[in-house]
Design a protein around this motif. Structure first.
Motif, mmCIF file in Angstrom:
data_model
loop_
_atom_site.group_PDB
_atom_site.id
_atom_site.type_symbol
_atom_site.label_atom_id
_atom_site.label_comp_id
_atom_site.label_asym_id
_atom_site.label_seq_id
_atom_site.Cartn_x
_atom_site.Cartn_y
_atom_site.Cartn_z
ATOM 1 N N ASP A 96 84.839 44.079 5.685
ATOM 2 C CA ASP A 96 85.258 45.473 5.706
ATOM 3 C C ASP A 96 84.093 46.400 5.370
ATOM 4 N N PHE A 97 84.344 47.694 5.540
ATOM 5 C CA PHE A 97 83.356 48.753 5.321
ATOM 6 C C PHE A 97 84.013 49.795 4.438
ATOM 7 N N PRO A 98 83.827 49.737 3.112
ATOM 8 C CA PRO A 98 84.496 50.678 2.203
ATOM 9 C C PRO A 98 83.697 51.968 2.055
ATOM 10 N N PHE A 99 84.382 53.117 2.064
ATOM 11 C CA PHE A 99 83.695 54.399 1.953
ATOM 12 C C PHE A 99 84.671 55.459 1.454
ATOM 13 N N ALA A 100 84.112 56.590 1.059
ATOM 14 C CA ALA A 100 84.889 57.746 0.632
ATOM 15 C C ALA A 100 84.315 58.983 1.302
ATOM 16 N N LEU A 101 85.168 59.838 1.843
ATOM 17 C CA LEU A 101 84.741 61.067 2.495
ATOM 18 C C LEU A 101 84.428 62.139 1.458
ATOM 19 N N PRO A 102 83.619 63.133 1.822
ATOM 20 C CA PRO A 102 83.363 64.245 0.894
ATOM 21 C C PRO A 102 84.662 64.967 0.540
ATOM 22 N N ASP A 103 84.668 65.596 -0.614
ATOM 23 C CA ASP A 103 85.858 66.325 -1.064
ATOM 24 C C ASP A 103 86.208 67.422 -0.061
ATOM 25 N N GLY A 104 87.471 67.493 0.285
ATOM 26 C CA GLY A 104 87.946 68.518 1.200
ATOM 27 C C GLY A 104 87.780 68.201 2.665
ATOM 28 N N ALA A 105 87.177 67.048 2.994
ATOM 29 C CA ALA A 105 86.964 66.686 4.399
ATOM 30 C C ALA A 105 88.257 66.144 5.007
ATOM 31 N N GLN A 106 88.457 66.453 6.271
ATOM 32 C CA GLN A 106 89.629 65.984 7.013
ATOM 33 C C GLN A 106 89.210 64.849 7.946
ATOM 34 N N TRP A 107 89.861 63.723 7.789
ATOM 35 C CA TRP A 107 89.538 62.525 8.562
ATOM 36 C C TRP A 107 89.910 62.709 10.030
ATOM 37 N N ILE A 108 89.033 62.255 10.946
ATOM 38 C CA ILE A 108 89.317 62.340 12.381
ATOM 39 C C ILE A 108 89.479 60.937 12.964
ATOM 40 N N GLU A 109 88.395 60.151 12.976
ATOM 41 C CA GLU A 109 88.499 58.793 13.508
ATOM 42 C C GLU A 109 87.282 57.987 13.102
ATOM 43 N N ALA A 110 87.348 56.680 13.389
ATOM 44 C CA ALA A 110 86.238 55.765 13.134
ATOM 45 C C ALA A 110 86.067 54.848 14.333
ATOM 46 N N ARG A 111 84.815 54.445 14.592
ATOM 47 C CA ARG A 111 84.503 53.552 15.703
ATOM 48 C C ARG A 111 83.568 52.443 15.232
ATOM 49 N N VAL A 112 83.667 51.320 15.878
ATOM 50 C CA VAL A 112 82.765 50.190 15.656
ATOM 51 C C VAL A 112 82.201 49.781 17.006
ATOM 52 N N ASP A 113 80.890 49.922 17.169
ATOM 53 C CA ASP A 113 80.226 49.621 18.445
ATOM 54 C C ASP A 113 80.860 50.389 19.601
ATOM 55 N N GLY A 114 81.212 51.643 19.348
ATOM 56 C CA GLY A 114 81.762 52.489 20.394
ATOM 57 C C GLY A 114 83.252 52.346 20.620
ATOM 58 N N ARG A 115 83.890 51.422 19.948
ATOM 59 C CA ARG A 115 85.335 51.216 20.102
ATOM 60 C C ARG A 115 86.073 51.783 18.904
ATOM 61 N N TYR A 129 88.611 54.875 1.647
ATOM 62 C CA TYR A 129 88.951 54.235 2.915
ATOM 63 C C TYR A 129 88.318 52.843 2.959
ATOM 64 N N ARG A 130 88.901 51.985 3.774
ATOM 65 C CA ARG A 130 88.355 50.641 3.971
ATOM 66 C C ARG A 130 88.548 50.258 5.442
ATOM 67 N N LEU A 131 87.447 50.306 6.182
ATOM 68 C CA LEU A 131 87.481 49.968 7.608
ATOM 69 C C LEU A 131 87.349 48.458 7.774
ATOM 70 N N ARG A 132 88.219 47.881 8.573
ATOM 71 C CA ARG A 132 88.166 46.443 8.835
ATOM 72 C C ARG A 132 87.368 46.189 10.110
ATOM 73 N N PHE A 133 86.333 45.360 10.021
ATOM 74 C CA PHE A 133 85.540 45.034 11.201
ATOM 75 C C PHE A 133 86.347 44.174 12.172
ATOM 76 N N PRO A 134 86.161 44.387 13.477
ATOM 77 C CA PRO A 134 86.790 43.481 14.454
ATOM 78 C C PRO A 134 86.285 42.058 14.260
ATOM 79 N N ALA A 135 87.044 41.103 14.734
ATOM 80 C CA ALA A 135 86.685 39.697 14.532
ATOM 81 C C ALA A 135 85.334 39.356 15.133
ATOM 82 N N ASP A 136 84.987 39.991 16.264
ATOM 83 C CA ASP A 136 83.718 39.669 16.915
ATOM 84 C C ASP A 136 82.521 40.374 16.287
#
Length: 272
Positions: A96-115, A129-136
């Motif tokens: 996974d990829f754990p992170f936190a956005l700046p205060d007051g930021a509004q989340w839009i989306e996340a991508r891994v290798d363009g997906r 937040y905790r982004l889960r990497f695709p299996a590949d």
């Protein structure tokens, strides 16, 4: 006496009567691994025992999440809102990829290798937040993109990049700022280096990034990256907005911005 310690072993000075020998006297044949050599200080003191102390260096756990290069792009709209995309080239990571956005930021989306990321968990109690990497992508380097928006920041504001959690490390960062043509970025943010070049536009001097989009892509992704990731990262062509580029080594500090109308600069400089 020759000693060949392991990399994690430190050998202190030897016991009484022994000294480090000069390099012109080598025990091992040419081409062999070099060793630490000691000789009797008094050549007549035969039979003196050779004693020394050795100690092991403390082991340090390496970070599980390593980002050699981070590219942040912030676009300030005419309504003073700011839309930011942070692109991480992740060299070492877990599942996974754990992170936190700046205060007051509004989340839009996340991508891994363009997906678009299949799963991004949000812990509301910790605002993390905790982004889960695709299996590949679990066992190889990957490009992670985080996109978010901040509404109507002040003209003199402070922008912050997302924070990596669980001890994640960033080695180098570039931050590109895009402004409407009627606005201008004044000065250099504290702690950042200026990566812009001055050019004459016909009526005033302006700064522009020393790297164009292709150069930024090459810097971020490096050689040997998948062509699909590079094509997706290129995105649409640049509009007529002004661009500024700043760099910093290590964890990116806050970007303190000072933005004023370009007409003010033109009027002040013309008056002077």
């Amino acid at each position: 006496v020759g000693l060949l310690p392991a990399p994690e072993i430190v050998v202190d000075e030897p016991g009484p009567g022994w000294v480090r020998s000069s390099d012109d006297l080598r025990l091992e044949p040419a081409g062999e691994v070099p060793v630490m050599q000691f000789a009797l200080g008094d050549p007549h003191a035969h039979g003196r025992p050779f004693t020394f102390k050795a100690r092991a260096l403390a082991q340090v756990s390496l970070p599980s999440l390593v980002v050699p290069r981070l590219l942040v792009k912030t676009i300030r709209g005419v309504d003073a809102s700011a839309r930011t995309t942070a692109r991480y080239w992740v060299e070492s990571h877990g599942a996974d990829f754990p992170f936190a956005l700046p205060d007051g930021a509004q989340w839009i989306e996340a991508r891994v290798d363009g997906r678009i990321a299949d799963r991004v968990d949000y812990d509301q109690s910790r605002s993390q937040y905790r982004l889960r990497f695709p299996a590949d992508a679990v066992s190889r380097p990957a490009l992670v993109e985080l996109e978010y928006q901040e509404s109507a920041p002040k003209k003199s504001a402070t922008w912050r990049a997302p924070q990596l959690l669980d001890g994640g490390v960033i080695l180098q960062a570039l931050w590109e700022v895009r402004l409407p043509w009627s606005m201008a970025f004044v000065g250099i943010p504290p702690g950042w280096s200026d990566e812009n070049q001055w050019s004459w536009t016909g009526y005033s001097w302006k700064r522009r990034p020393g790297k164009e989009t292709a150069g930024l892509n090459e810097w971020l992704l490096g050689a040997g990256s998948a062509a699909t990731a590079i094509d997706d990262f290129t995105g649409s062509n640049l509009d007529d907005s002004d661009r500024y580029l700043f760099s910093q080594r290590g964890e990116p500090a806050a970007l303190k911005v000072s933005i004023i109308p370009r007409s003010w600069l033109v009027g002040i400089c013309s008056g002077v």
